[in-house]
Enzyme design. Sequence first.
Site, short mmCIF file in Angstrom:
data_model
loop_
_atom_site.label_atom_id
_atom_site.label_comp_id
_atom_site.label_asym_id
_atom_site.label_seq_id
_atom_site.Cartn_x
_atom_site.Cartn_y
_atom_site.Cartn_z
N PHE A 15 0.83 -1.21 0.00
CA PHE A 15 0.00 0.00 0.00
C PHE A 15 0.86 1.26 0.00
O PHE A 15 0.86 2.05 -0.95
CB PHE A 15 -0.94 -0.05 1.21
CG PHE A 15 -1.46 1.29 1.66
CD1 PHE A 15 -2.15 2.12 0.78
CD2 PHE A 15 -1.27 1.72 2.97
CE1 PHE A 15 -2.63 3.36 1.20
CE2 PHE A 15 -1.74 2.94 3.40
CZ PHE A 15 -2.42 3.77 2.51
N GLY A 40 2.24 -7.70 -0.45
CA GLY A 40 2.08 -6.74 -1.53
C GLY A 40 1.34 -7.37 -2.70
O GLY A 40 1.03 -8.56 -2.70
N SER A 79 7.73 -5.22 5.10
CA SER A 79 7.28 -5.88 6.34
C SER A 79 5.78 -6.04 6.27
O SER A 79 5.08 -5.13 5.80
CB SER A 79 7.63 -5.05 7.58
OG SER A 79 7.07 -5.63 8.74
N ARG A 110 27.05 -0.01 0.79
CA ARG A 110 27.92 -0.31 -0.35
C ARG A 110 27.92 0.81 -1.37
O ARG A 110 28.92 1.05 -2.06
CB ARG A 110 27.47 -1.62 -1.03
CG ARG A 110 27.81 -2.88 -0.27
CD ARG A 110 27.72 -4.10 -1.17
NE ARG A 110 26.41 -4.28 -1.77
CZ ARG A 110 25.40 -4.95 -1.20
NH1 ARG A 110 25.57 -5.48 0.02
NH2 ARG A 110 24.26 -5.09 -1.82
N ALA A 118 11.35 2.68 7.43
CA ALA A 118 9.95 2.91 7.75
C ALA A 118 9.63 2.15 9.03
O ALA A 118 9.27 0.98 9.01
CB ALA A 118 9.05 2.45 6.61
N TYR A 149 5.59 -7.78 15.59
CA TYR A 149 5.72 -6.55 14.82
C TYR A 149 6.42 -5.46 15.63
O TYR A 149 7.35 -4.81 15.14
CB TYR A 149 4.34 -6.07 14.38
CG TYR A 149 4.36 -4.87 13.47
CD1 TYR A 149 4.83 -4.97 12.17
CD2 TYR A 149 3.90 -3.64 13.91
CE1 TYR A 149 4.85 -3.86 11.32
CE2 TYR A 149 3.91 -2.53 13.07
CZ TYR A 149 4.39 -2.65 11.78
OH TYR A 149 4.40 -1.55 10.94
N THR A 179 -1.95 5.33 8.70
CA THR A 179 -2.03 5.94 7.37
C THR A 179 -3.11 5.22 6.57
O THR A 179 -3.30 4.01 6.71
CB THR A 179 -0.68 5.83 6.66
OG1 THR A 179 0.34 6.40 7.49
CG2 THR A 179 -0.68 6.57 5.33
#
Length: 324
Positions: A15, A40, A79, A110, A118, A149, A179
């Site tokens: 999202f 996702g 996540s 690197r 986030a 979590y 959100t």
Amino acid sequence: MEIPADCVVTGGAGFLGSWLCERLLAEGARVVCVDSLVTGSTANIAHLRETAGFRFVDADVTVGIPVEGRVDAVFHLASPASPVHYQRMPLETLRAGSHGTGHALDLAARHGARFLLASSSEVYGDPEEHPQRETYRGRVDPTGPRSMYDEAKRFAEALTVAHHVEHGTRTAIARIFNTYGPRMDPEDGRLVPTLMVQALTGQPLTVAGDGNQTRSLCWVGDLVDGLLRLACSDEPGPVNLGSDDERSVSEVAEVIRQVTGSTSPVQHVPRAPQDPLVRKPDLTRARTRLGWSPTTPLRMGLSRTAAWFADQLATDPPHASVSA
């Protein structure tokens, strides 16, 4: 605000990640979207697939991030983010916060790239300080029903700071509060999608407990702007990003009824264990250091979200689940 030219977004098909990819492309950046599609969806990025400068990589960040070429910024969003998902996948969630964050940090180091984590307001747990400032250390149960979590995000923050100290990685931590907006999973169990689906399909609106627990809901476009301002600054964070327009869950349900034109009744259901009673960010740091605060009124954002959900339901009606 100078947008990095070459960006990697882990969790980019989620999202929030898909909105971030879209905004970066609109600003002229080249974007590599990395996602394992566990939570996702390719539908979230379907409109981006033919956009110049966009590339999708199907990969699990807990195993590695197979990205070649120049990298100026790494946005680590990968996540599971809703209780329905992270409680179903506790080990995967913990690995995303630990191994996944480590791989994303190593990629940034690197390339000498800016790294943005986030993180989440969940690091504050069920808070005793209100509103929550970044200096508040939180009240979290490390073995509770939300621990996979909460602790994944807390560890990810610690790892981010340690990487900066040991390797000089240019890091930033965003603590994201609730959100909402289009492309939320209708069945992920969170407040807005659950109530939206119920209102639009004529089901009772399930409000947990007495409905007096509060949330502060931020329109996704505003939140993405905050992420970019943080990434384009030298601010290490943590910085709270979200809305400080605090509303009770009952108030949110009523606004959703109004913007959808629903006549559905409210049905009170038991609260989930350790569901926070209050949630509101102190945005002083975001305002003073980033010049950022949300601008989209709740009713306007929920109206836009309702229109999107109505379109989705017209072609694929899901079954709503109970939310707090």
